[in-house]
Design a protein around this motif. Structure first.
Motif, PDB file in Angstrom:
ATOM      1  N   LEU A   1       0.825  -1.212   0.000  1.00 54.91           N
ATOM      2  CA  LEU A   1       0.000   0.000   0.000  1.00 54.91           C
ATOM      3  C   LEU A   1       0.856   1.257   0.000  1.00 54.91           C
ATOM      4  O   LEU A   1       0.526   2.248  -0.658  1.00 54.91           O
ATOM      5  N   LEU A   2       1.963   1.211   0.750  1.00 53.22           N
ATOM      6  CA  LEU A   2       2.861   2.365   0.805  1.00 53.22           C
ATOM      7  C   LEU A   2       3.477   2.633  -0.561  1.00 53.22           C
ATOM      8  O   LEU A   2       3.542   3.791  -1.017  1.00 53.22           O
ATOM      9  N   VAL A   3       3.922   1.573  -1.226  1.00 54.12           N
ATOM     10  CA  VAL A   3       4.520   1.727  -2.558  1.00 54.12           C
ATOM     11  C   VAL A   3       3.490   2.275  -3.538  1.00 54.12           C
ATOM     12  O   VAL A   3       3.782   3.190  -4.324  1.00 54.12           O
ATOM     13  N   GLU A   4       2.265   1.717  -3.480  1.00 50.23           N
ATOM     14  CA  GLU A   4       1.204   2.196  -4.368  1.00 50.23           C
ATOM     15  C   GLU A   4       0.880   3.664  -4.110  1.00 50.23           C
ATOM     16  O   GLU A   4       0.668   4.446  -5.046  1.00 50.23           O
TER      17      GLU A   4
ATOM     18  N   ILE B   1       3.691   5.945  -5.445  1.00 51.48           N
ATOM     19  CA  ILE B   1       3.619   6.031  -6.913  1.00 51.48           C
ATOM     20  C   ILE B   1       2.457   6.922  -7.342  1.00 51.48           C
ATOM     21  O   ILE B   1       2.596   7.792  -8.226  1.00 51.48           O
ATOM     22  N   LEU B   2       1.288   6.721  -6.696  1.00 48.96           N
ATOM     23  CA  LEU B   2       0.095   7.471  -7.056  1.00 48.96           C
ATOM     24  C   LEU B   2       0.278   8.971  -6.842  1.00 48.96           C
ATOM     25  O   LEU B   2       0.041   9.785  -7.747  1.00 48.96           O
ATOM     26  N   TYR B   3       0.740   9.342  -5.631  1.00 50.11           N
ATOM     27  CA  TYR B   3       0.872  10.767  -5.329  1.00 50.11           C
ATOM     28  C   TYR B   3       2.128  11.369  -5.940  1.00 50.11           C
ATOM     29  O   TYR B   3       2.215  12.583  -6.133  1.00 50.11           O
ATOM     30  N   GLY B   4       3.092  10.505  -6.264  1.00 49.63           N
ATOM     31  CA  GLY B   4       4.250  10.980  -7.009  1.00 49.63           C
ATOM     32  C   GLY B   4       3.841  11.426  -8.406  1.00 49.63           C
ATOM     33  O   GLY B   4       4.315  12.449  -8.923  1.00 49.63           O
TER      34      GLY B   4
END
Length: 343
Positions: free
Chosen positions: A327-330, A333-336
């Protein structure tokens, strides 16, 4: 001339103390038999006092048997785990004997909470049924096979809670702590086999609320809090949907209560593949020596739990820590991407 006389009741002002001491010092069956024959002139109140120490005496008798058995096994096999069990059982046995002797001489009733004696709830199943329900791994199979989560089988659920607590304590890497937890589980099973239940209804109701379907749910308060704090920090820099702490905890509770079909669900398979990779990396980094198998029994039990669920039930729960990493990686990536697009 010899006269054969019927056995008469003996009045002795010290009978209560003598029988209580005898019960506490490994003679519980004998004292219980004497009370059943009613050959002593003692009051009902004194009988209740003695019966408390009869129950307590069965506990000391159990640890006496464990001490002897572990001592003999340690002499034969010379294993570290047996030495720990032997040491812990001796310590607990001496402690229990000191408590019982001091309490008897001080005229203090044991096995009581407040002014109420602990109830011995009758066991609803036969003795063999109790043993099966407390067997690790088999209890997992029974739990998901019965699939009655709203009205659960209490014995199976309690066994899951006990073995989950054992896994958590074993993870600390202290053999003394994990061995003590194992002894307490054995003691719990032995007490139930003797129709002695120290856990009252309010405590059972509280324990029953710890999880609905999966023991992994127990950590929902921790993950809910961490996610809430993390999103609060992100919200400072990026406008995102913000939930309350209670809502985040409820979401985590719901997520970890799922039992996911492994067929066609790539995300759950990725979680377990990642878990295997992280486990292998941890073993390699810490240079874990698996020849000392007893020190890592928690890991073997954990692996076996998921193997049982994959092979027998074809369903898996979310994995703690690994799910949060994904979830942290997702999220990163999403907010990046959002930050990059705004630029």
């Amino acid at each position: 001339m010899f006269l054969f006389m019927e056995e008469t009741k003996v009045h002795d002002t010290n009978t209560k103390t003598q029988l209580s001491l005898a019960a506490a010092l490994f003679f519980s069956p004998l004292v219980q038999n004497m009370l059943n024959k009613n050959t002593r002139d003692i009051t009902d109140q004194e009988k209740d006092f003695i019966r408390g120490y009869i129950k307590f005496g069965y506990i000391t008798l159990l640890f006496w048997i464990i001490t002897i058995a572990s001592g003999i096994m340690n002499y034969i096999f010379a294993l570290d785990i047996l030495n720990v069990v032997y040491t812990v059982s001796i310590f607990l046995l001496v402690f229990l004997l000191m408590i019982s002797i001091v309490s008897i001489l001080s005229d203090i009733s044991l096995l009581k909470w407040g002014d109420h004696t602990i109830q011995n709830y009758s066991v609803e199943w036969n003795k063999k049924d109790i043993i099966f329900k407390y067997l690790p791994l088999y209890n997992i199979y029974l739990w998901y096979k019965i699939h009655s989560f709203d009205r659960p089988n209490w014995r199976i659920k309690e066994s899951l809670i006990l073995w989950t607590a054992f896994l958590i304590l074993s993870f600390l890497g202290n053999v003394l702590i994990s061995s003590s937890a194992l002894i307490l589980i054995i003691f719990r099973i032995s007490a139930l086999m003797s129709d002695i239940d120290f856990i009252n209804i309010p405590i059972k109701q509280w324990l029953n609320k710890l999880f609905l379907k999966n023991p992994e749910e127990i950590r929902w308060y921790l993950t809910g809090l961490c996610i809430y704090v993390g999103k609060s920090l992100v919200h400072i820099f990026v406008p995102i949907q913000h939930y309350t702490l209670e809502e985040e905890i409820a979401k985590e509770k719901e997520a970890y209560s799922r039992i996911i079909d492994i067929q066609g669900n790539i995300n759950i398979l990725i979680e377990y593949i990642l878990w295997i990779i992280l486990t292998i990396g941890l073993v390699y980094t810490l240079h874990i020596n698996f020849t000392v198998r007893t020190y890592y029994v928690w890991l073997w039990l954990l692996i076996a739990r998921y193997v049982v669920m994959i092979t027998q039930l074809k369903h898996l729960p979310h994995l703690p820590i690994v799910r949060e990493i994904m979830l942290l990686v997702e999220t990163i990536i999403l907010y990046g991407k959002k930050i990059f697009i705004h630029k």
